[in-house]
Motif scaffolding. Structure first.
Motif, PDB file in Angstrom:
ATOM      1  N   ASN A  92       0.769  -1.166   0.150  1.00 30.91           N
ATOM      2  CA  ASN A  92      -0.217   0.121  -0.003  1.00 30.91           C
ATOM      3  C   ASN A  92       0.863   1.393  -0.042  1.00 30.91           C
ATOM      4  O   ASN A  92       0.439   2.363  -0.438  1.00 30.91           O
ATOM      5  CB  ASN A  92      -0.815   0.018   1.146  1.00 30.91           C
ATOM      6  N   ALA A  93       2.084   1.209   0.794  1.00 32.47           N
ATOM      7  CA  ALA A  93       2.949   2.474   0.794  1.00 32.47           C
ATOM      8  C   ALA A  93       3.561   2.523  -0.502  1.00 32.47           C
ATOM      9  O   ALA A  93       4.360   3.694  -0.535  1.00 32.47           O
ATOM     10  CB  ALA A  93       3.824   2.275   2.141  1.00 32.47           C
ATOM     11  N   GLN A  95       1.901   3.614  -2.985  1.00 33.62           N
ATOM     12  CA  GLN A  95       1.084   4.807  -3.419  1.00 33.62           C
ATOM     13  C   GLN A  95       1.374   5.824  -2.964  1.00 33.62           C
ATOM     14  O   GLN A  95       1.528   6.038  -1.600  1.00 33.62           O
ATOM     15  CB  GLN A  95      -0.498   4.242  -3.429  1.00 33.62           C
ATOM     16  N   ASP A  98      -0.749   7.114   0.006  1.00 30.16           N
ATOM     17  CA  ASP A  98      -0.497   6.360   1.255  1.00 30.16           C
ATOM     18  C   ASP A  98       0.206   6.994   2.183  1.00 30.16           C
ATOM     19  O   ASP A  98       1.490   7.777   1.914  1.00 30.16           O
ATOM     20  CB  ASP A  98       0.075   4.886   1.279  1.00 30.16           C
TER      21      ASP A  98
END
Length: 282
Positions: A92-93, A95, A98
């Motif tokens: 997720n990080a 992006q 994020d």
């Protein structure tokens, strides 16, 4: 008259302290991927390859708390079955939207990151081995809440004195080799190189290789006995029905620790376990 004992592998703890400073969003040299993308992919691979063999924990620095040089609670405290949570958080990080994407604060607080690691409750568990893994692409910068480089060295030394070694990875060309060597030596598990004591990584291949080596060193060769042998001198161990010699010098074979009621394998026997060459331990 033989009495069998059930055994259970002692899974070690590994707390990962990962640099997410702004420089991690840069590309190393002419490579197409950023250091952040390379690091995320490498850690996803490591947690997949050693799934179930290590109890993982993860924190990133700088944290998203205020002030920017401080660290809050670990993103994922050390525990069983954390592989999926770590992989999801890191993926997720990637992006930019994020909170953990490396776009600020633009400081490198290695000292408070290692202070955070030293306070991880699971590392105080004396029934299993524990380690810290520091991954950074730069030098201490913009912060000194925990004493800067000298503070980091002291924290790493204290961890090692308390039985928790620290592996150090210097990622990219922005690190200070001398300072990384100091950290690696303080951690007690330096790389096997006469001049580069930390694990040096410049791209995906070298970072994957460094993490694979470290994972292999961390993966356990210890087993907890579910009963206590009445006479430890009459204890015998077998790999796939072949006798394994006892070696109290801890070079090649096994030894028993009555204080913790554990068997630990050393040398080639330990390596065979890590490589999956042993089907059954009796």
């Amino acid at each position: 008259g033989a009495e069998p004992f059930e055994i259970e592998a002692v899974v070690p703890n590994l707390f990962i302290s990962l640099d997410r400073s702004c420089s991690m969003d840069a590309k190393p040299g002419a490579l197409p991927a950023t250091k952040w993308k390379i690091a995320v992919d490498a850690l996803v691979k490591m947690t997949t390859d050693f799934n179930g063999k290590i109890r993982w924990g993860l924190a990133m620095f700088p944290d998203t708390v205020t002030p920017s040089c401080a660290q809050g609670a670990a993103a994922i405290p050390v525990g069983n079955g954390n592989e999926s949570a770590i992989q999801t958080l890191l993926t997720n990080a990637l992006q930019k939207s994020d909170p953990n994407f490396p776009d600020g604060p633009c400081v490198t607080n290695i000292d408070t990151a290692m202070e955070q690691a030293s306070l991880e409750p699971a590392l105080a568990d004396k029934t299993r081995p524990s380690y810290v893994l520091l991954i950074t692409d730069g030098n201490q910068a913009g912060c000194s809440l925990a004493g800067g480089d000298a503070g980091t060295t002291q924290i790493i030394q204290t961890l090692f004195a308390n039985g928790v070694p620290t592996f150090v990875i210097g990622f990219g060309a922005g690190i200070d080799p001398n300072q990384m060597n100091i950290f690696a030596d303080a951690g007690g598990v330096p790389n096997n190189d006469p001049t580069i004591h930390y694990y040096k990584a410049d791209d995906q291949v070298s970072l994957d290789a460094a993490l694979a080596t470290i994972g292999g060193k961390v993966a356990s060769c210890s087993f907890q006995l579910q009963g206590t042998p009445p006479d430890p001198n009459e204890l015998y161990v077998f790999f796939d029905k072949l006798s394994v010699p006892r070696d109290t010098s801890h070079q090649n074979g096994w030894d028993y620790d009555p204080a913790t009621n554990t068997l630990t394998f050393y040398g080639q026997q330990c390596q065979d376990l890590k490589d999956g060459k042993v089907g059954k331990v009796d």
